[in-house]
Design a protein around this motif. Structure first.
Motif, PDB file in Angstrom:
ATOM      1  N   THR A  44       0.835  -1.204   0.000  1.00 12.20           N
ATOM      2  CA  THR A  44       0.000   0.000   0.000  1.00 12.20           C
ATOM      3  C   THR A  44       0.869   1.253   0.000  1.00 12.20           C
ATOM      4  O   THR A  44       0.552   2.240  -0.674  1.00 12.20           O
ATOM      5  CB  THR A  44      -0.946  -0.006   1.215  1.00 12.20           C
ATOM      6  N   GLN A  83      -8.920  -0.265  -0.926  1.00 12.17           N
ATOM      7  CA  GLN A  83      -9.178  -1.561  -0.319  1.00 12.17           C
ATOM      8  C   GLN A  83     -10.617  -1.634   0.198  1.00 12.17           C
ATOM      9  O   GLN A  83     -11.291  -2.624   0.021  1.00 12.17           O
ATOM     10  CB  GLN A  83      -8.190  -1.765   0.831  1.00 12.17           C
ATOM     11  N   ASP A 159      -5.910  -1.513  -4.880  1.00  8.00           N
ATOM     12  CA  ASP A 159      -5.367  -1.988  -3.604  1.00  8.00           C
ATOM     13  C   ASP A 159      -6.245  -3.106  -3.050  1.00  8.00           C
ATOM     14  O   ASP A 159      -7.270  -2.839  -2.439  1.00  8.00           O
ATOM     15  CB  ASP A 159      -5.289  -0.823  -2.614  1.00  8.00           C
ATOM     16  N   GLU A 160      -5.859  -4.332  -3.280  1.00 11.61           N
ATOM     17  CA  GLU A 160      -6.620  -5.506  -2.829  1.00 11.61           C
ATOM     18  C   GLU A 160      -8.119  -5.308  -3.017  1.00 11.61           C
ATOM     19  O   GLU A 160      -8.885  -5.433  -2.061  1.00 11.61           O
ATOM     20  CB  GLU A 160      -6.311  -5.791  -1.363  1.00 11.61           C
TER      21      GLU A 160
HETATM   22 MG    MG Z   1      -2.367  -2.786   2.264  1.00 16.13          MG
END
Ligand code: MG
Ligand code: ADP
Lengths: 361, 295
Positions: A44, A83, A159-160
């Protein structure tokens, strides 16, 4: 249009803690590039550096060949999918998607056209006027994608993005993301701790551990020729056996692995007799043998897991504590494969990788 | 609630607790207010005539304000100045609350909060009076401005409503900061990042993302500061000039100088009712529901 991303000797420190070690990396225009690594390894942070939310301690980011040092986060040609998605709950779906255009002073009719096109792209044209709280998880996911695409970024940072979804949806979204990437031709930089995601979608993957890039390669290479012990154990399943070098013949090395006896494999490291080394052999490359010979060992079966096409076995070699995983095709004759039974397993020397123990993390 | 309590402490203790709560409400809140309403609806009579034939319910006390232009203008001045106080407090507190909630590290935030709270350990009269000294004609603020060359001649800060407004903003800062802080703090920081990431500058990020989210907190803070300002007595009494009387001072005068409690009670209720009406109007205007505030 050039939408490459170049991390030029980027390094990030928080006080004394090095979150990202010096990284030099070029991501090509239109590439689907993933950063794969366990949680907390600095993924991140790297994404925040690219998008401009944090300034790297050292080094520079170039996007499309342009130095980003003086470019603030809101002026960069990047778009991020967070995320937790971070959709704006007080706005409707359409307002969310159009927000980036509103910022740019695009007129209402124009904005509407864009949001309609994007809602069609993510297959949710009927959600236009819904509230964010009325959407399902998968729908929110798609709206986040549409919102990020609306500003026509050169680079999409993810991000994920799938971690909050259930398994079925996650797999479905993988193909969908890949599809969108192909259609739009945007550079995708994808972050995940899930190797399945990274391997199935990416053109290239960078494997990270503790802020350091371990290997940058296409998925096949990562799997077949991992460069470091970390990659070998993190990407795909692998059995890791420790030993000492007792014979060297070109790239073929034989280790004394204690209770498992002598095992051979090939190596790319320069090893000397007596060095400690690691042997990696994948579960699917271990096979059953009828009699003991070279590169074989006897093991007792501890656990059996039937997985449809395969049978996953956990076994302990005689006199050893180590647990090895073996994957057998389930259409083989498996009558005597039962918990507690002793079975001989072996592998071909060219299938096993040997690495210097000094490079272990 | 009663069930939970009685499971925990047994029925008798629970009944006791409820009885106490009931007594508290009735004796200390409801009864005195009913008494005041009753007062406000009766004429002001000498003690000998109370309960006599002239002691009839009447709206005369409420009508007084309608016939007194000076009191009316003071009333509207009070409302307007309270709005101004509320607005200034909001303007001052919003950046501070944003800083505390989203920018400062936990240590910095804790230090800031401490610095904000310490002055409130000193009692209100003393605090307010120190402003009187600071703002006075020969006071330190004028001396400072003179020595820095910003002004040629001292300013009479205390002559109009200026002193009262400064004093009130200062007195009610905490009532604004904490609701704002709570509201902004509860916003997911990724929302701010997402807005930036989509190209939004700071001003737009505030008015499109942060302020809409913080609206209930803003409303709570504004209502408290407005009510406190409109009902404040000490600050205008200390910092007000002769020409800047507050409506509360008129109420005070009815009670303790005119000795006309009935008239004072009526004025107090008018102030209360009109303030509530004003707040309801503002909540309508800014589309804030009661549910939002209780959130
Ligand atoms: Mg992360
Ligand atoms: N603002 C920060 N200050 C201090 N440490 C941080 C900060 N942001 C991240 N870190 C640390 O840097 C490391 C990497 O974090 P992160 O990039 O979020 O990991 P990942 O996304 O791979 O899980 C973590 O150990 C985290 O604690």
């Amino acid at each position: 249009m050039d939408s490459s991303v170049h991390l030029d000797h980027v390094m990030m420190k928080f006080d004394d803690f090095v979150a990202v070690q010096q990284t030099d990396l070029k991501i090509e225009s239109g590439e689907f590039f993933s950063f794969l690594g366990p949680s907390g390894c600095g993924k991140t942070t790297l994404l925040n550096i690219i998008s401009g939310f944090i300034e790297p301690t050292e080094g520079t980011v170039h996007i499309g060949g342009q130095d980003m040092r003086r470019v603030p986060a809101n002026k960069r040609p990047t778009s991020m999918i967070f995320q937790n998605l971070a959709l704006f709950p007080l706005m409707t779906v359409a307002e969310n998607i159009e927000f980036g255009l509103e910022v740019r002073g695009v007129r209402k009719a124009e904005r509407r056209k864009v949001s309609e096109r994007l809602l069609n792209l993510v297959a949710l044209p009927e959600c236009r006027d819904k509230r964010i709280s009325d959407l399902s998880g998968g729908q929110k996911q798609r709206i986040a994608i549409a919102r990020a695409l609306a500003v026509e970024p050169r680079v999409l940072l993810l991000d994920e993005p799938l971690s909050a979804l259930d398994l079925k949806l996650r797999q479905h979204m993988r193909t969908e993301l890949k599809d969108i990437q192909r259609k739009t031709g945007i550079t995708f930089i994808y972050i995940t701790h899930d190797q399945g995601e990274a391997l199935t979608m990416s053109d290239r993957v960078a494997v990270m551990s503790a802020g350091k890039l371990q290997q940058v390669a296409d998925p096949m290479t990562l799997y077949r020729a991992p460069a470091t012990p970390f990659v070998a154990s993190f990407v795909g399943e692998n059995n890791r056996i420790e030993g000492k070098v007792v014979a060297i013949d070109g790239t073929q090395v034989t280790l004394d692995c204690g209770d498992l006896g002598r095992l051979s494999g090939h190596t790319q490291d320069s090893l000397n007799l007596g060095d400690s080394a690691l042997l990696f052999i994948r579960p699917e490359l271990l096979t059953r043998r009828t009699s003991m010979s070279d590169n074989c060992f006897m093991a007792q079966i501890r656990e059996l897991n039937f997985e449809g096409a395969y049978l996953m076995i956990e076994a302990t070699p005689l006199k050893s504590q180590q647990r090895l995983r073996i994957q057998l095709l389930s259409d083989l004759n498996l009558d005597d494969v039962a918990t507690g039974n002793l079975i001989i397993f072996g592998f071909a020397a060219e299938d096993a990788m040997i690495m210097s123990g000094a490079r272990d993390v | 609630m009663f069930k939970q309590l009685s499971e925990r402490f047994g029925p008798w203790v629970s009944i006791g607790i409820f009885l106490l709560m009931f007594l508290w409400l009735v004796m200390l809140v409801i009864l005195p207010q009913i008494l005041m309403i009753d007062y406000s609806l009766r004429p002001n009579l000498p003690p000998s005539q109370i309960g006599g034939p002239d002691d009839q319910y009447t709206l005369k006390n409420y009508a007084t304000l309608a016939n007194n232009a000076i009191h009316q203008s003071i009333f509207f001045k009070t409302i307007w100045s309270s709005v101004l106080v509320t607005f200034c407090t909001l303007l001052l507190c919003y950046p501070l609350a944003y800083y505390l909630a989203k920018v400062a590290t936990p240590r910095q935030a804790a230090l800031c909060v401490l610095l904000l709270i310490i002055p409130f350990w000193i009692n209100e009269i003393l605090r307010t009076f120190s402003w009187f000294i600071i703002l006075s004609y020969r006071g330190p603020l004028n001396a400072l401005l003179l020595s820095l060359g910003f002004i040629d001649r001292p300013i009479r800060f205390l002559s109009g409503d200026g002193g009262v407004i400064v004093g009130m903003v200062y007195a009610y800062i905490l009532f604004m900061i904490f609701p704002l802080y709570n509201a902004i703090e509860s916003l997911d920081s990724n929302q701010i990042k997402a807005a930036r990431n989509l190209g939004s500058g700071w001003i737009r990020t505030h008015y499109r993302i942060i302020i809409p989210h913080a609206k209930p907190g803003i409303a709570t803070g504004c209502i408290m500061v407005f009510m406190l300002s409109a009902g404040s007595y000490a600050v205008p009494a200390l910092l007000g000039s002769p020409g800047s009387r507050w409506f509360t001072q008129i109420i005070y005068n009815w009670f303790f100088e005119g000795g006309d409690w009935n008239q004072g009670a009526a004025y107090a209720f008018i102030l209360l009712l009109l303030c509530i009406g004003f707040i309801v109007l503002m909540m309508r205007l800014f589309k804030v529901g009661l549910g939002d505030i209780a959130r």
